[in-house]
Motif scaffolding. Structure first.
Motif, PDB file in Angstrom:
ATOM      1  N   ARG A 179      27.172  44.722  31.447  1.00 20.77           N
ATOM      2  CA  ARG A 179      28.408  45.448  31.783  1.00 20.77           C
ATOM      3  C   ARG A 179      28.424  45.678  33.287  1.00 20.77           C
ATOM      4  NH1 ARG A 179      30.467  50.075  28.013  1.00 20.77           N
ATOM      5  NH2 ARG A 179      30.797  48.151  26.871  1.00 20.77           N
ATOM      6  N   ILE A 180      29.468  45.194  33.954  1.00 21.58           N
ATOM      7  CA  ILE A 180      29.487  45.310  35.421  1.00 21.58           C
ATOM      8  C   ILE A 180      30.747  46.042  35.891  1.00 21.58           C
ATOM      9  CG2 ILE A 180      28.142  43.211  35.775  1.00 21.58           C
ATOM     10  CD1 ILE A 180      30.802  41.796  36.481  1.00 21.58           C
ATOM     11  N   GLN A 181      30.693  46.371  37.178  1.00 16.57           N
ATOM     12  CA  GLN A 181      31.839  46.989  37.830  1.00 16.57           C
ATOM     13  C   GLN A 181      32.779  45.861  38.265  1.00 16.57           C
ATOM     14  OE1 GLN A 181      31.385  50.433  38.086  1.00 16.57           O
ATOM     15  NE2 GLN A 181      33.584  50.488  38.497  1.00 16.57           N
ATOM     16  N   PHE A 182      34.053  46.007  37.945  1.00 10.28           N
ATOM     17  CA  PHE A 182      34.985  44.963  38.388  1.00 10.28           C
ATOM     18  C   PHE A 182      35.142  45.053  39.903  1.00 10.28           C
ATOM     19  CE2 PHE A 182      39.347  43.126  38.887  1.00 10.28           C
ATOM     20  CZ  PHE A 182      39.031  41.858  38.403  1.00 10.28           C
ATOM     21  N   PRO A 183      35.058  43.906  40.594  1.00 11.52           N
ATOM     22  CA  PRO A 183      35.040  43.989  42.071  1.00 11.52           C
ATOM     23  C   PRO A 183      36.317  44.549  42.699  1.00 11.52           C
ATOM     24  CG  PRO A 183      34.894  41.701  41.307  1.00 11.52           C
ATOM     25  CD  PRO A 183      34.849  42.553  40.094  1.00 11.52           C
ATOM     26  N   SER A 184      37.394  44.602  41.961  1.00 10.29           N
ATOM     27  CA  SER A 184      38.613  45.172  42.562  1.00 10.29           C
ATOM     28  C   SER A 184      39.181  46.200  41.599  1.00 10.29           C
ATOM     29  CB  SER A 184      39.613  44.040  42.812  1.00 10.29           C
ATOM     30  OG  SER A 184      40.890  44.560  43.055  1.00 10.29           O
ATOM     31  N   GLY A 185      38.997  47.461  41.925  1.00  5.96           N
ATOM     32  CA  GLY A 185      39.526  48.526  41.067  1.00  5.96           C
ATOM     33  C   GLY A 185      38.446  49.114  40.183  1.00  5.96           C
ATOM     34  N   SER A 186      38.650  50.354  39.807  1.00  7.59           N
ATOM     35  CA  SER A 186      37.694  51.022  38.939  1.00  7.59           C
ATOM     36  C   SER A 186      38.453  51.945  38.009  1.00  7.59           C
ATOM     37  CB  SER A 186      36.691  51.805  39.783  1.00  7.59           C
ATOM     38  OG  SER A 186      37.388  52.738  40.577  1.00  7.59           O
ATOM     39  N   GLY A 187      37.739  52.763  37.288  1.00 10.84           N
ATOM     40  CA  GLY A 187      38.405  53.637  36.321  1.00 10.84           C
ATOM     41  C   GLY A 187      38.932  52.789  35.171  1.00 10.84           C
ATOM     42  N   GLU A 188      40.118  53.155  34.704  1.00  6.18           N
ATOM     43  CA  GLU A 188      40.698  52.420  33.583  1.00  6.18           C
ATOM     44  C   GLU A 188      41.220  51.061  34.051  1.00  6.18           C
ATOM     45  OE1 GLU A 188      43.914  53.933  30.441  1.00  6.18           O
ATOM     46  OE2 GLU A 188      42.527  55.448  31.198  1.00  6.18           O
ATOM     47  N   LEU A 189      40.839  50.012  33.372  1.00  6.17           N
ATOM     48  CA  LEU A 189      41.275  48.674  33.795  1.00  6.17           C
ATOM     49  C   LEU A 189      42.169  48.046  32.736  1.00  6.17           C
ATOM     50  CD1 LEU A 189      37.896  47.202  35.122  1.00  6.17           C
ATOM     51  CD2 LEU A 189      39.788  48.076  36.482  1.00  6.17           C
ATOM     52  N   TYR A 190      43.116  47.257  33.204  1.00  7.11           N
ATOM     53  CA  TYR A 190      44.013  46.546  32.287  1.00  7.11           C
ATOM     54  C   TYR A 190      43.969  45.059  32.611  1.00  7.11           C
ATOM     55  CZ  TYR A 190      45.601  51.031  30.731  1.00  7.11           C
ATOM     56  OH  TYR A 190      45.623  52.281  30.186  1.00  7.11           O
ATOM     57  N   PRO A 191      43.911  44.217  31.551  1.00  9.23           N
ATOM     58  CA  PRO A 191      43.705  42.777  31.780  1.00  9.23           C
ATOM     59  C   PRO A 191      44.670  42.169  32.792  1.00  9.23           C
ATOM     60  CG  PRO A 191      43.587  43.257  29.435  1.00  9.23           C
ATOM     61  CD  PRO A 191      43.979  44.539  30.116  1.00  9.23           C
TER      62      PRO A 191
END
Lengths: 421, 539
Positions: A179-191
């Motif tokens: 499980r990684i941190q998405f490189p652009s944006g954090s918190g709640e993510l939407y596809p």
């Protein structure tokens, strides 16, 4: 009120699989096509094109050959819409459809004789006929049980690598997850937002940098379907180049971006073929004119317009697509008020158990058609120039039988063929 | 010292002090960054000449805004300038260039009527325009009517003065006493006969008009009067006016109406002189000066940032013609909100107040700040302004300062802490805006599919949506359908929505997501406004 004086050869009502396919096939026949329809079920698609996966429903029997599954289903349900179609018609319809998608940058892969086995976000496996190219390597990984890494993201709901591993590890030992941190944006993510962000090659590089430390002993890396909105194949190709691994996508929970990708291809591709697309507009009324043609009222408010067409293909879907309407006592058809084949009374709509394997009778309700796909009333076509296609047709439960996209595309193909004579 | 001298000195002093105050205000501003366009001197000279002739003398800019307006202005401009130079300043100008000048000789008598008539027609057109155009009528303030009234008063009192002098036997007697030496008693009667018939004097007694008396009168008139008096028929407005007043003539003559009108005419002229540096009265000086300073530009380019003095000149160059407001892109917002500060011509007055030492406060400041915010900087006002005012620059230069002292509710709410944000909306005595948000039907079909959030560009650009926006669109819809409207009002999502309508377009269930968010914002704006009004009422 905007008035369009053009008289179209055909009005396609609906912008889901069936509507898109009907517009495509009709314009390929040289017909002058107008299409309406708001976002409906297609935005909730996995992106897979199922032909026939499960029959009988109550046994949940899965089929490796879609053709054998169709034969078996038609035998048990003689009125199933597939009974109106020949195998080569179905095959031609799907191939024409996927060729169009490929021309617009969305390749589909599959076998001609058998279903492919594809991963779902729950870690289960479903049989399907055609798979987007970006998901194809997932079927290969699953088939070869090659060592594979599932990547998921902090903040992306409904997609768990751990769940995938837990569900599949019994007969697929080389699985792991991170499980990684998405490189652009954090918190709640939407596809969709993640897919937008990946339009930037720099974000792709950062993503690969994040996963590379976990890739040592794997051949394949599976991502949730977020790898690009309009150019997923390019994104996957770049990720493969940067990582040296085979990359594939697994659909996310709906709404997955697989649906918007399909819709985007049609939004771009249909006008090029001369189809007049009245996107995000619904038909609000219809009148049959003296010469037998239809006049439709389309849209509402300032954008309302009238559209004239010599014939129509009704591909407006079921309840979610607003083609069928359920009120307290009965189910009705929304545009032409066609007779709807349905259980005798409300009590019979649903079985007692929500997840009953037999499926609920109301899901078999719909429009009955003749062999030319013209809606029937007491055994007679309601209009000579009105055809129906897709999920609105009666005697099928596409969701449980896993035949949605195939049925939609094939019946649209047949309806256009019947209309052309 | 007579009435005129004393009045003239007072008016001149008031005028001079006023002008000095204005100049001081322009120049007293701290200098800011100024950039001057790099034009060569001969290019500048050419432009200056062009502007002097085309825009100042021929009012070319005014012509762009309408032919009637241009005609009215030309009539008043040329008519009034003619009167000012040849009539009011006849001792200094006319008499010097035309030694034989007498005000009652043609062409001066005729020209006076012509110029006066032109001015009156022009003024009438202006009044007509202000009354006829509904949007302009609503903008018209005291100072607009005051200018029209004073100038019109000067001209009308002038005509009345001339008419009353034409018919006055008292004036005739004075003239006869000064310039006529009668040889016998019948000479006066003969002259009276001529002046009654030919010049329109209304004598109280019956005048014999037998042919030989009249013949005698004519020759006496020839000898003593015609050198200084043209036939009054050339006073083509005053003479018919005198004829029209004929039934009242005895009464007017008895009460020395000529003197009354003289005092009225002079008083109005002095008032106009004293009022010159105030409000719109100043525009005949500032507008040409501003046109010259701008050298014909209609834009607000970066290479032409004016100095504070030029900005002050610009503010004072407004003729309040209202063209900017008639062309304003956000004019429709005025008709909805009713805040006149949305319109450039009115905002300019508030700007003057804002820049003054007292500045603005309370509702006046809020109204000005709202006007400043709503402006889209589209440049239309600047482009159309017949006075060539660089309005765009004035708006841009003041926007920051205004938003600092009176931030908009969007900004104010975004700057609040979460707990603060929730608080102001918790208790409210106002009835709810019963629209979409309060109606269960609006959300019945919502399946919480997150499509609205997925397509939202505001969510997309936010680094951490739940941290930066508090609630996401589908979560707001969910709270609303549970009847928890109050909890959504402070959410930054509501206040960050760009109303692009993507959510609403994409919603598979036809929920009016964007309309709902917009309504929530309006609900809060109404409450805040109501609250401020209540605060102000309660002191």
């Amino acid at each position: 009120m905007i008035k369009d004086d053009t008289i179209y050869d055909v009005m396609v009502i609906g912008a889901g699989f069936a509507g898109m396919a009907a517009a495509l096939f009709a314009s390929a026949q040289g017909l002058k096509v107008v299409q309406t329809g708001a976002t409906g079920g297609i935005d909730f698609s996995t992106g897979f094109i199922d032909l026939m996966g499960v029959h009988p429903m109550e046994e949940g029997k899965r089929w490796n050959s879609p053709w054998a599954a169709i034969d078996a289903a038609v035998k048990d349900y003689p009125k199933h819409p597939y009974a109106l179609l020949k195998r080569d018609e179905i095959a031609e319809a799907i191939d024409t459809f996927t060729d169009f998608l490929a021309q617009n940058g969305l390749d589909y892969v599959g076998h001609s004789e058998r279903n492919s086995r594809a991963l779902t976000p729950a870690g289960t496996v479903k049989r399907t006929y055609r798979v987007p190219k970006t998901a194809w390597k997932g079927t290969l990984a699953l088939e070869s049980k090659a060592p594979t890494l599932f990547v998921d993201f902090h903040g992306l709901k409904g997609f768990s690598g751990k769940q995938l591993v837990e569900t599949r590890k019994r007969n697929w030992p080389g699985l792991k997850t991170v499980r990684i941190q998405f490189p652009s944006g954090s918190g709640e993510l939407y596809p969709e937002h993640m897919a937008w962000a990946l339009a930037d090659p720099a974000v792709r590089e950062k993503l690969v940098a994040e996963i590379l430390p976990h890739c040592d002993d794997v051949e394949y890396v599976g991502f949730p379907a977020i790898l690009g909105l309009n150019d997923p194949q390019q994104v996957v190709a770049q990720l493969e180049e940067l990582s040296g691994k085979h990359i594939f996508e697994i659909p996310t929970m709906p709404p997955s971006i697989a649906g918007p990708r399909l819709r985007a291809v049609f939004d771009r591709g249909l006008p090029v073929l001369g189809v007049r697309t009245l996107s995000q507009k619904m038909v609000t009324g219809v009148e049959k004119l003296g010469d037998g043609s239809f006049q439709f009222a389309v849209g509402s408010g300032a954008a309302a317009s009238t559209v004239n067409a010599k014939s129509a293909i009704l591909a407006s879907g079921r309840f979610f697509g607003k083609g069928l309407r359920a009120d307290r006592n009965s189910v009705s058809e929304a545009v032409f008020n066609l007779p709807v084949v349905q259980p005798g009374n409300r009590d019979e709509w649903h079985l007692h158990e929500f997840f009953d394997h037999k499926g609920h009778p109301v899901n078999m309700a719909g429009i009955e058609v003749d062999e030319q796909l013209r809606p029937l009333n007491a055994g007679q076509p309601v209009h000579d120039n009105l055809y129906a296609a897709g999920a609105i047709l009666a005697h099928q439960d596409w969701m449980r039988m896993k035949c949605g996209a195939g049925l939609a595309i094939a019946t649209a193909f047949k309806a256009v063929k019947a209309m052309k004579g | 010292m007579n009435f005129f001298d004393i009045g003239f000195i007072i008016a001149s002093v008031v005028c001079a002090v006023g002008i000095v105050r204005r100049l001081a205000r322009w120049c007293g501003k701290p200098t800011s960054e100024v950039s001057v366009s790099s034009l060569s001197w001969h290019r500048r000279l050419f432009l200056a000449l062009k502007i002097f002739f085309l825009e100042i003398l021929l009012l070319g800019r005014t012509c762009r805004t309408g032919r009637i307006r241009w005609l009215a202005h030309c009539l008043v401009f040329f008519g009034f300038m003619g009167l000012l130079l040849f009539h009011a300043m006849d001792d200094t100008i006319t008499a010097r260039f035309f030694p034989a000048y007498e005000s009652t000789l043609d062409p001066w008598q005729f020209l006076r009527n012509l110029f006066g008539g032109m001015t009156l027609i022009g003024l009438a057109l202006m009044v007509y325009r202000r009354v006829r155009l509904r949007s302009l009528r609503s903008l018209t303030r005291f100072q607009d009517w005051a200018v029209l009234l004073v100038v019109g008063g000067i001209i009308l009192s002038g005509f009345l003065l001339e008419a009353s002098k034409i018919m006055s036997p008292a004036v005739f007697d004075v003239m006869v006493y000064d310039y006529f030496i009668p040889e016998d008693g019948s000479d006066i009667t003969a002259l009276k006969a001529v002046w009654a018939k030919k010049y329109g004097v209304v004598f109280p007694e019956e005048i014999s008009d037998s042919d030989d008396v009249f013949e005698n009168g004519l020759s006496l008139n020839e000898d003593s009067c015609v050198d200084c008096h043209s036939d009054t028929t050339s006073a083509f407005i005053s003479r018919p006016l005198a004829s029209a007043l004929h039934p009242l003539a005895p009464a007017l003559n008895r009460s020395r109406a000529d003197e009354v009108f003289w005092y009225l005419h002079i008083s109005l002229c002095l008032i106009a002189l004293a009022a010159l540096p105030f409000g719109k009265f100043f525009h005949p000086l500032t507008t040409p000066a501003n046109l010259m300073a701008r050298l014909g530009r209609r834009d607000a380019a970066k290479d032409d940032v004016p100095s504070p003095a030029i900005r002050g000149l610009g503010i004072d160059a407004c003729t309040r013609c209202g063209e900017c407001s008639l062309h304003c892109s956000v004019g429709p917002a005025f008709s909805v909100l009713g805040n006149s500060n949305i319109l450039p011509s009115e905002k300019l007055i508030s700007l003057k107040g804002f820049e003054s030492e007292a500045s603005l406060s309370g509702q006046a400041l809020e109204a000005f700040a709202e006007g400043s915010r709503i402006c889209t900087e589209c440049l239309r006002c600047t482009d159309i302004c017949p006075s060539g005012i660089n309005l765009q620059d004035l708006w841009m230069a003041s926007k920051k300062a205004v938003s600092k002292v009176a931030p908009d509710s969007n900004q104010a709410i975004r700057l609040m802490e979460i707990s603060e944000r929730a608080a102001p909306f918790g208790e409210c005595s106002l009835p709810p805006i019963s629209g979409l948000a309060d109606n269960k039907e609006s959300y019945l079909a919502c399946v919480q599919c997150t499509t609205c959030t997925s397509v939202c560009p505001v969510v997309a650009v936010s680094e951490d949506p739940s941290r930066d926006l508090d609630l996401l669109p589908q979560q707001i819809m969910n709270l609303l359908r549970m009847g928890l409207k109050e909890q959504t009002l402070g959410a930054r999502m509501v206040w960050s929505c760009t109303t692009c309508y993507k959510c609403q377009e994409h919603c598979p269930q036809n929920i009016r997501v964007a309309d709902v968010l917009y309504e929530l914002r309006n609900t809060v704006a109404t409450r805040l406004r109501e609250g401020e009004c209540a605060d102000e009422r309660d002191g």
